[in-house]
Enzyme design. Structure first.
Site, PDB file in Angstrom:
ATOM      1  N   PHE A  13      64.148 -59.797  13.289  1.00 47.72           N
ATOM      2  CA  PHE A  13      65.048 -60.730  12.638  1.00 47.72           C
ATOM      3  C   PHE A  13      65.739 -60.117  11.432  1.00 47.72           C
ATOM      4  O   PHE A  13      65.330 -59.074  10.943  1.00 47.72           O
ATOM      5  CB  PHE A  13      64.288 -61.989  12.229  1.00 47.72           C
ATOM      6  CG  PHE A  13      64.001 -62.862  13.413  1.00 47.72           C
ATOM      7  CD1 PHE A  13      64.873 -63.873  13.766  1.00 47.72           C
ATOM      8  CD2 PHE A  13      62.892 -62.626  14.208  1.00 47.72           C
ATOM      9  CE1 PHE A  13      64.636 -64.663  14.874  1.00 47.72           C
ATOM     10  CE2 PHE A  13      62.648 -63.411  15.325  1.00 47.72           C
ATOM     11  CZ  PHE A  13      63.519 -64.433  15.655  1.00 47.72           C
ATOM     12  N   CYS A  14      66.768 -60.796  10.996  1.00 48.98           N
ATOM     13  CA  CYS A  14      67.539 -60.405   9.826  1.00 48.98           C
ATOM     14  C   CYS A  14      66.595 -60.069   8.684  1.00 48.98           C
ATOM     15  O   CYS A  14      65.698 -60.840   8.424  1.00 48.98           O
ATOM     16  CB  CYS A  14      68.471 -61.548   9.437  1.00 48.98           C
ATOM     17  SG  CYS A  14      69.302 -61.309   7.885  1.00 48.98           S
ATOM     18  N   PRO A  15      66.771 -58.963   7.978  1.00 48.60           N
ATOM     19  CA  PRO A  15      67.875 -58.006   8.061  1.00 48.60           C
ATOM     20  C   PRO A  15      67.573 -56.788   8.928  1.00 48.60           C
ATOM     21  O   PRO A  15      68.322 -55.821   8.886  1.00 48.60           O
ATOM     22  CB  PRO A  15      68.019 -57.572   6.603  1.00 48.60           C
ATOM     23  CG  PRO A  15      66.602 -57.531   6.108  1.00 48.60           C
ATOM     24  CD  PRO A  15      65.861 -58.607   6.855  1.00 48.60           C
TER      25      PRO A  15
END
Lengths: 75, 160
Positions: A13-15
């Site tokens: 997931f982000c980042p």
């Protein structure tokens, strides 16, 4: 779309997809295309914006169900 | 002239959730080619203090601070729903399940991408945190002027 190099960011997931993209792009030659495979929908907006900030060329995102493939050409 | 490509972050909070926000922005910005500088002050300092460090020569109040707020990446609490540590444990479990990186991993990533980490000297003094007890990730220790000088040169300053 055809890519020269591909990275698997599935489950990340982000980042992290962007972090991994930034790492990988350093290793490849200018003009080569990098494919980033991700199931984080944020990448649809994040990748073109990342390209805007870094100056690399955004080629597009392909969606296949829950999987996204983003393409970036190193400038 | 402010550098459009620089971001300064004040990590004031020692809460797990807020530190996650700080490090997500820091690593994201560094990955996007931005120059990132993080200043750790007050409770934020507890993150960059090594786990299990017991600084010498503290007075009883500093000892209390040291004892009540545990240092390190693993001992951070949540700003909401902490529930005596049950909240952070559940959040960590959920994050691990969805493969969100841990605070420790994000800190290492930030470090390898050249994010500069500075510890605030005044807070260190007040809370009894010695230079020796800081994590090796920390680049330097400085005061408010250093922060202001960097913030003045960046286009974005965040206080988290």
């Amino acid at each position: 779309m055809k890519a020269d190099v591909s990275i698997d960011c599935l489950g990340l997931f982000c980042p992290m997809p962007i972090v991994k993209t930034a790492e990988k792009i350093k290793e490849i030659d200018a003009g080569k295309v990098l494919e980033v495979i991700s199931d984080d929908e944020g990448i649809v907006d994040d990748m073109p914006n990342w390209c805007k900030m870094t100056g690399h060329e955004f080629l597009g995102v392909e969606q296949n169900e829950d999987e996204f493939k983003a393409y970036v050409k190193k400038v | 002239m402010a550098d459009k490509n620089a971001v300064t972050i004040i990590a004031f909070s020692g809460d797990l959730d807020k530190l996650f926000a700080s490090f997500t922005i820091a690593t994201g910005a560094a990955a996007s080619g931005m120059k990132v500088s993080m200043f750790f002050t007050f409770w934020g300092l507890k993150l960059i203090q090594q786990e299990g460090s017991k600084p010498k020569g503290l007075n009883w109040m500093q000892k209390m601070f040291s004892w009540m707020v545990k240092p390190g990446t693993e001992k951070r609490s949540l700003s909401k729903l902490n529930m005596f540590g049950a909240g952070p444990a559940m959040l960590k479990k959920l994050m691990k399940k969805s493969k969100v990186p841990s605070l420790k991993e994000m800190m290492t990533a930030a470090r390898s991408m050249g994010v500069k980490m500075t510890a605030c000297t005044t807070s260190m003094e007040v809370m009894g945190i010695t230079k020796e007890s800081l994590s090796p990730e920390v680049d330097n220790i400085a005061g408010v002027t250093s922060f202001l000088a960097e913030a003045k040169e960046s286009s974005m300053t965040l206080f988290i």
